[in-house]
Design a protein around this motif. Structure first.
Motif, mmCIF file in Angstrom:
data_model
loop_
_atom_site.group_PDB
_atom_site.id
_atom_site.type_symbol
_atom_site.label_atom_id
_atom_site.label_comp_id
_atom_site.label_asym_id
_atom_site.label_seq_id
_atom_site.Cartn_x
_atom_site.Cartn_y
_atom_site.Cartn_z
ATOM 1 N N TYR A 132 12.149 28.064 -24.570
ATOM 2 C CA TYR A 132 12.636 29.446 -24.628
ATOM 3 C C TYR A 132 13.584 29.792 -23.489
ATOM 4 C CZ TYR A 132 9.328 29.934 -28.373
ATOM 5 O OH TYR A 132 8.656 29.775 -29.554
ATOM 6 N N ASN B 206 14.354 27.166 -38.480
ATOM 7 C CA ASN B 206 14.009 26.893 -37.082
ATOM 8 C C ASN B 206 12.590 27.281 -36.742
ATOM 9 O OD1 ASN B 206 15.812 25.556 -35.532
ATOM 10 N ND2 ASN B 206 17.096 27.340 -35.172
ATOM 11 N N ALA B 207 12.179 28.446 -37.237
ATOM 12 C CA ALA B 207 10.829 28.926 -36.938
ATOM 13 C C ALA B 207 9.803 27.926 -37.461
ATOM 14 C CB ALA B 207 10.602 30.301 -37.564
ATOM 15 N N PHE C 294 6.225 34.184 -40.104
ATOM 16 C CA PHE C 294 7.483 34.679 -39.566
ATOM 17 C C PHE C 294 8.646 34.026 -40.316
ATOM 18 C CE2 PHE C 294 10.877 34.943 -36.346
ATOM 19 C CZ PHE C 294 10.866 36.303 -36.160
ATOM 20 N N TYR D 133 11.386 37.072 -26.358
ATOM 21 C CA TYR D 133 11.101 35.681 -25.990
ATOM 22 C C TYR D 133 12.205 35.108 -25.103
ATOM 23 C CZ TYR D 133 6.646 34.263 -27.835
ATOM 24 O OH TYR D 133 5.305 34.103 -28.006
ATOM 25 N N TYR E 205 0.238 41.706 -36.442
ATOM 26 C CA TYR E 205 1.676 41.516 -36.248
ATOM 27 C C TYR E 205 2.330 40.946 -37.513
ATOM 28 C CZ TYR E 205 5.866 40.487 -33.377
ATOM 29 O OH TYR E 205 7.130 40.441 -32.827
ATOM 30 N N PHE F 44 18.848 28.357 -27.740
ATOM 31 C CA PHE F 44 18.064 29.459 -28.266
ATOM 32 C C PHE F 44 18.786 30.790 -28.018
ATOM 33 C CE2 PHE F 44 14.476 32.493 -27.222
ATOM 34 C CZ PHE F 44 14.243 32.834 -28.541
ATOM 35 N N TYR G 298 1.393 32.157 -36.920
ATOM 36 C CA TYR G 298 2.406 33.220 -36.882
ATOM 37 C C TYR G 298 3.751 32.705 -37.396
ATOM 38 C CZ TYR G 298 5.856 36.330 -34.669
ATOM 39 O OH TYR G 298 6.914 37.169 -34.423
ATOM 40 N N LEU G 299 4.145 31.505 -36.929
ATOM 41 C CA LEU G 299 5.470 30.980 -37.267
ATOM 42 C C LEU G 299 5.663 30.778 -38.757
ATOM 43 C CD1 LEU G 299 6.045 28.427 -34.369
ATOM 44 C CD2 LEU G 299 7.215 30.602 -34.731
ATOM 45 N N ASP H 290 -0.080 31.079 -32.701
ATOM 46 C CA ASP H 290 1.374 31.127 -32.832
ATOM 47 C C ASP H 290 1.857 30.225 -33.957
ATOM 48 O OD1 ASP H 290 3.533 32.570 -31.645
ATOM 49 O OD2 ASP H 290 4.342 30.661 -30.976
ATOM 50 N N PHE I 214 -0.111 40.214 -28.549
ATOM 51 C CA PHE I 214 -0.290 38.810 -28.930
ATOM 52 C C PHE I 214 -0.697 37.984 -27.699
ATOM 53 C CE2 PHE I 214 0.695 34.632 -30.530
ATOM 54 C CZ PHE I 214 0.618 34.732 -31.901
ATOM 55 N N GLU J 138 10.278 25.077 -34.030
ATOM 56 C CA GLU J 138 9.257 25.621 -33.135
ATOM 57 C C GLU J 138 7.894 25.020 -33.418
ATOM 58 O OE1 GLU J 138 9.236 29.402 -31.618
ATOM 59 O OE2 GLU J 138 11.256 29.882 -32.284
ATOM 60 N N GLU K 233 4.105 42.121 -29.548
ATOM 61 C CA GLU K 233 4.344 40.940 -28.710
ATOM 62 C C GLU K 233 3.408 40.996 -27.495
ATOM 63 O OE1 GLU K 233 6.048 38.190 -29.070
ATOM 64 O OE2 GLU K 233 7.220 38.678 -30.833
ATOM 65 N N CYS L 190 10.992 39.510 -31.479
ATOM 66 C CA CYS L 190 10.529 38.126 -31.483
ATOM 67 C C CYS L 190 11.581 37.217 -30.848
ATOM 68 C CB CYS L 190 10.240 37.738 -32.914
ATOM 69 S SG CYS L 190 10.001 36.013 -33.077
ATOM 70 N N PHE L 191 12.828 37.477 -31.118
ATOM 71 C CA PHE L 191 13.912 36.689 -30.526
ATOM 72 C C PHE L 191 14.178 37.150 -29.084
ATOM 73 C CE2 PHE L 191 14.668 36.468 -35.039
ATOM 74 C CZ PHE L 191 15.232 35.232 -35.258
ATOM 75 N N PHE M 290 17.440 30.727 -39.089
ATOM 76 C CA PHE M 290 16.341 31.206 -38.227
ATOM 77 C C PHE M 290 14.993 30.834 -38.860
ATOM 78 C CE2 PHE M 290 19.159 35.142 -37.027
ATOM 79 C CZ PHE M 290 19.912 34.366 -36.156
HETATM 80 C C1 LIG Z 1 4.382 35.855 -31.281
HETATM 81 C C2 LIG Z 1 5.694 35.166 -31.150
HETATM 82 N N1 LIG Z 1 6.810 35.912 -31.056
HETATM 83 C C3 LIG Z 1 8.004 35.305 -30.945
HETATM 84 C C4 LIG Z 1 8.113 33.939 -30.946
HETATM 85 C C5 LIG Z 1 9.449 33.272 -30.804
HETATM 86 N N2 LIG Z 1 10.033 32.854 -32.036
HETATM 87 C C6 LIG Z 1 9.327 32.474 -33.108
HETATM 88 S S1 LIG Z 1 10.343 32.066 -34.430
HETATM 89 C C7 LIG Z 1 11.715 32.466 -33.597
HETATM 90 C C8 LIG Z 1 13.087 32.432 -34.196
HETATM 91 C C9 LIG Z 1 13.442 31.226 -34.939
HETATM 92 O O1 LIG Z 1 13.390 30.079 -34.162
HETATM 93 C C10 LIG Z 1 11.372 32.857 -32.304
HETATM 94 C C11 LIG Z 1 12.358 33.237 -31.314
HETATM 95 C C12 LIG Z 1 6.933 33.183 -31.056
HETATM 96 N N3 LIG Z 1 6.964 31.838 -31.058
HETATM 97 N N4 LIG Z 1 5.741 33.825 -31.159
#
Ligand SMILES: Cc1ncc(C[n+]2csc(CCO)c2C)c(N)n1
Length: 216
Positions: free
Chosen positions: A160, A77-78, A51, A135, A108, A165, A47-48, A44, A205, A82, A202, A131-132, A74
């Motif tokens: 979350y 924040n990611a 992302f 979660y 993904y 959030f 991933y971030l 993750d 993952f 996170e 998702e 993703c938002f 966003f």
């Molecule tokens: C696989 C995966 N999917 C979604 C998120 C959640 N997420 C990641 S960045 C973001 C938005 C900005 O804060 C959100 C909601 C995660 N952590 N991992």
């Protein structure tokens, strides 16, 4: 009916399958094997980063200036907020090396990156929405159903399940509805397809973390 309401209906069954996943159940009751959570955290964290880059690309392309600012927030924040959660878990659990991108995360991330680069911005905002939204729903579900006193995954649950959030999620949904309203039926369809694809990813993952699925 709004695009988001209509689209959520199409993934309702998939969403319910996510809630039934052993990864989610065991995260809620604190019984998830540490090894699986560590795998998830490391993937993750990778991933971030991607992302965040994808969100920045959307910020650069989206028309409305307020929406540019929203995607920039966003993205920040990611990567910053996170990832702090991940860093603190890495310290607690002694993870020093995140390793490489494994298949589910690789798939993904590359879907999101190529969608943001090659598709219209409407389709890109729809692709990042699960993703938002997923979660938040999964986070709220776990928050309400948690039943462990000393859950080692409490910090994750609070990140979350929180209200702050939720405001960001509402914004992301509202932007998707606005761009959906101002585009063609054909693009709305492609938006829904992208949303469904990301929902599937998702699921995979979490499944990959539960199975500790790596490349050969
Ligand atoms: C696989 C995966 N999917 C979604 C998120 C959640 N997420 C990641 S960045 C973001 C938005 C900005 O804060 C959100 C909601 C995660 N952590 N991992």
């Amino acid at each position: 009916m709004k695009w988001s309401e209509q689209t959520w209906q199409t993934i309702e069954e998939k969403y319910n399958s996510i809630l039934k996943m052993p990864f989610i159940k065991e995260l809620s009751d604190g019984t998830l094997l540490l090894e699986k959570f560590k795998f998830y955290m490391a993937q993750d964290s990778l991933y971030l980063e991607h992302f965040g880059r994808t969100l920045s690309l959307i910020a650069a392309k989206i028309q409305d200036l307020q929406d540019v600012l929203a995607y920039m927030r966003f993205a920040e924040n990611a990567i910053v907020v996170e990832n702090a959660l991940h860093e603190s878990y890495f310290k607690d659990f002694g993870v020093t090396d995140k390793g490489i991108l494994q298949p589910a995360c690789h798939h993904y991330i590359h879907f999101l990156r190529s969608t943001a680069a090659l598709e219209s911005v409407e389709v890109a905002v729809a692709a990042v929405l699960p993703c938002f939204w997923i979660y938040r729903e999964v986070g709220d579900y776990i928050y309400k159903n948690q039943n462990a006193i000393n859950n080692p995954y409490q910090k994750w649950i609070e990140t979350y399940g929180g209200d702050e959030f939720s405001i960001a999620v509402d914004q992301a949904i509202a932007i998707c509805d606005k761009v959906a309203e101002n585009t063609t039926e054909e693009t709305r369809k492609r938006m829904t397809e992208a949303f469904i694809t990301s929902t599937r990813m998702e699921y995979h993952f979490w499944e990959a973390a539960y199975q500790l699925k790596t490349w050969m």
